[in-house]
Design an enzyme around this catalytic site. Structure first.
Site, mmCIF file in Angstrom:
data_model
loop_
_atom_site.group_PDB
_atom_site.id
_atom_site.type_symbol
_atom_site.label_atom_id
_atom_site.label_comp_id
_atom_site.label_asym_id
_atom_site.label_seq_id
_atom_site.Cartn_x
_atom_site.Cartn_y
_atom_site.Cartn_z
ATOM 1 N N HIS A 1 0.723 -1.152 0.012
ATOM 2 C CA HIS A 1 0.107 0.084 -0.070
ATOM 3 C C HIS A 1 0.826 1.268 0.040
ATOM 4 O O HIS A 1 1.880 1.387 0.660
ATOM 5 C CB HIS A 1 -0.715 0.021 1.245
ATOM 6 C CG HIS A 1 -1.942 0.814 1.108
ATOM 7 N ND1 HIS A 1 -3.205 0.639 1.582
ATOM 8 C CD2 HIS A 1 -2.443 1.983 0.279
ATOM 9 C CE1 HIS A 1 -4.265 1.533 1.819
ATOM 10 N NE2 HIS A 1 -3.491 2.342 0.769
ATOM 11 N N LEU B 1 -1.925 7.438 0.441
ATOM 12 C CA LEU B 1 -2.603 7.512 1.636
ATOM 13 C C LEU B 1 -3.015 6.114 2.243
ATOM 14 O O LEU B 1 -3.603 5.497 1.603
ATOM 15 C CB LEU B 1 -3.904 8.227 1.277
ATOM 16 C CG LEU B 1 -4.962 8.174 2.729
ATOM 17 C CD1 LEU B 1 -4.219 8.948 3.738
ATOM 18 C CD2 LEU B 1 -6.309 9.103 2.119
ATOM 19 N N ILE C 1 -2.544 2.075 -4.494
ATOM 20 C CA ILE C 1 -2.015 3.235 -4.625
ATOM 21 C C ILE C 1 -3.415 4.264 -4.297
ATOM 22 O O ILE C 1 -4.146 4.398 -5.086
ATOM 23 C CB ILE C 1 -1.269 3.761 -5.575
ATOM 24 C CG1 ILE C 1 -0.732 5.408 -5.603
ATOM 25 C CG2 ILE C 1 -2.309 3.338 -7.096
ATOM 26 C CD1 ILE C 1 0.063 5.480 -6.638
ATOM 27 N N GLU C 2 -3.356 4.833 -3.164
ATOM 28 C CA GLU C 2 -4.732 5.688 -2.585
ATOM 29 C C GLU C 2 -4.584 7.053 -2.497
ATOM 30 O O GLU C 2 -3.672 7.809 -2.140
ATOM 31 C CB GLU C 2 -5.037 4.940 -1.030
ATOM 32 C CG GLU C 2 -6.357 5.511 -0.665
ATOM 33 C CD GLU C 2 -6.909 4.798 0.446
ATOM 34 O OE1 GLU C 2 -7.730 5.137 0.901
ATOM 35 O OE2 GLU C 2 -6.109 3.539 0.957
ATOM 36 N N VAL C 3 -5.465 7.852 -3.359
ATOM 37 C CA VAL C 3 -5.801 9.360 -3.095
ATOM 38 C C VAL C 3 -4.146 9.841 -3.478
ATOM 39 O O VAL C 3 -3.612 10.626 -2.689
ATOM 40 C CB VAL C 3 -6.244 9.790 -1.851
ATOM 41 C CG1 VAL C 3 -6.624 10.983 -2.190
ATOM 42 C CG2 VAL C 3 -7.275 8.723 -1.440
#
EC number: 2.1.2.11
Length: 269
Positions: A116, A119, A160-162
């Site tokens: 991850h 974010l 891959i977040e925000v």
């Protein structure tokens, strides 16, 4: 043609060729719905993944179990033990936002790991809270370093977040990892949403990247109102004598009842 469950190698061969779909599901019913809808990847709570009925519900979805317990202080050994159990229960990979050392431990045991970056809710205090990461060149370089670290640790994929879409696309083009976008645009290899957002059953705040396709919360409200009404009618029927009716009970044979009454009298009751 019947669909077969993909391997890590199959997913890697699709990088840059087509967008994959990923859903976080919370029950066997949702897992079955994802299977029947043709969803490629599903994130699954541990208890659902460990249910022996899971693969009957979702035989061809690539399952990546993810759970809050890792975020609550589990040690590397505990994470490894759980990962081995999950793989034995037919998990295809393991989500892990723990240390790179832990990810290397999993890799050394041949357990595919999805990491991850950007974010990371469990680590958001280090990046300024629940907001986008990568909007400056410096923070974009930080996300790129996260990706490179995951590569070196042996992960095969990363959420891959925000992260800004242009930044995420630039990173995705330059890494062999399967990049799974949660609010990071179409330049990645997969798109990821939670079922509660897709179904509209989330009662809280909807993230910017969420898209509602149904309004289950309204249906839940309707069902709750029907539940209350049914319970109220039941209570009223008890008070009025409308329930139970003769059809809801059984009766003793009159002669047997006479004998029972005689017995009670003989006992002084």
């Amino acid at each position: 043609m019947a669909r077969s469950r993909p391997t890590v190698a199959d997913l890697q061969s699709l990088k840059g060729k087509r967008q994959l779909s990923k859903l976080r599901v919370f029950s066997l019913e949702e897992a079955e719905a994802a299977e029947r809808a043709g969803i490629d990847l599903i994130s699954v709570p541990y208890d659902v993944m460990l249910d022996p009925r899971f693969r009957d519900a979702a035989p061809t979805c690539f399952a990546i179990p993810g759970d809050e317990r890792i975020k609550l202080g589990a040690t590397a050994n505990e994470i490894l033990r759980m990962a081995v159990n999950l793989r034995a229960a037919s998990a295809d990979a393991m989500y892990c936002s723990a240390s790179l050392r832990t990810i290397r431990r999993l890799r050394d045991e041949h357990i595919p790991v999805c990491g991850h970056v950007g974010l990371i809710p469990a680590h958001a205090t280090w990046t300024g809270g629940f907001k986008a990461v990568g909007k400056t060149a410096e923070s974009a370089a930080f996300v790129w370093k996260q990706v490179r670290d995951l590569e070196a640790a042996g992960a095969f994929a990363a959420e891959i977040e925000v992260v800004p879409a242009s930044v995420a696309a630039a990173i995705s083009r330059r890494t062999p990892l399967i990049m799974i976008s949660m609010g990071a645009g179409t330049g990645c290899d997969a798109q990821y949403l939670f079922s509660e957002d897709v179904l509209g059953s989330n009662r809280g705040r909807y993230p910017r990247h969420a898209k509602r396709y149904r309004d289950f919360s309204a249906e839940f409200d309707r069902l709750q109102n029907e539940r209350i009404a049914a319970f109220r009618e039941y209570a009223d029927d008890i008070q009025s004598g409308a329930y139970p009716e003769p059809r809801h009970t059984v009766e003793a044979d009159p002669e047997e009842m006479r004998k029972f009454e005689a017995y009670l009298e003989s006992e002084g009751y």
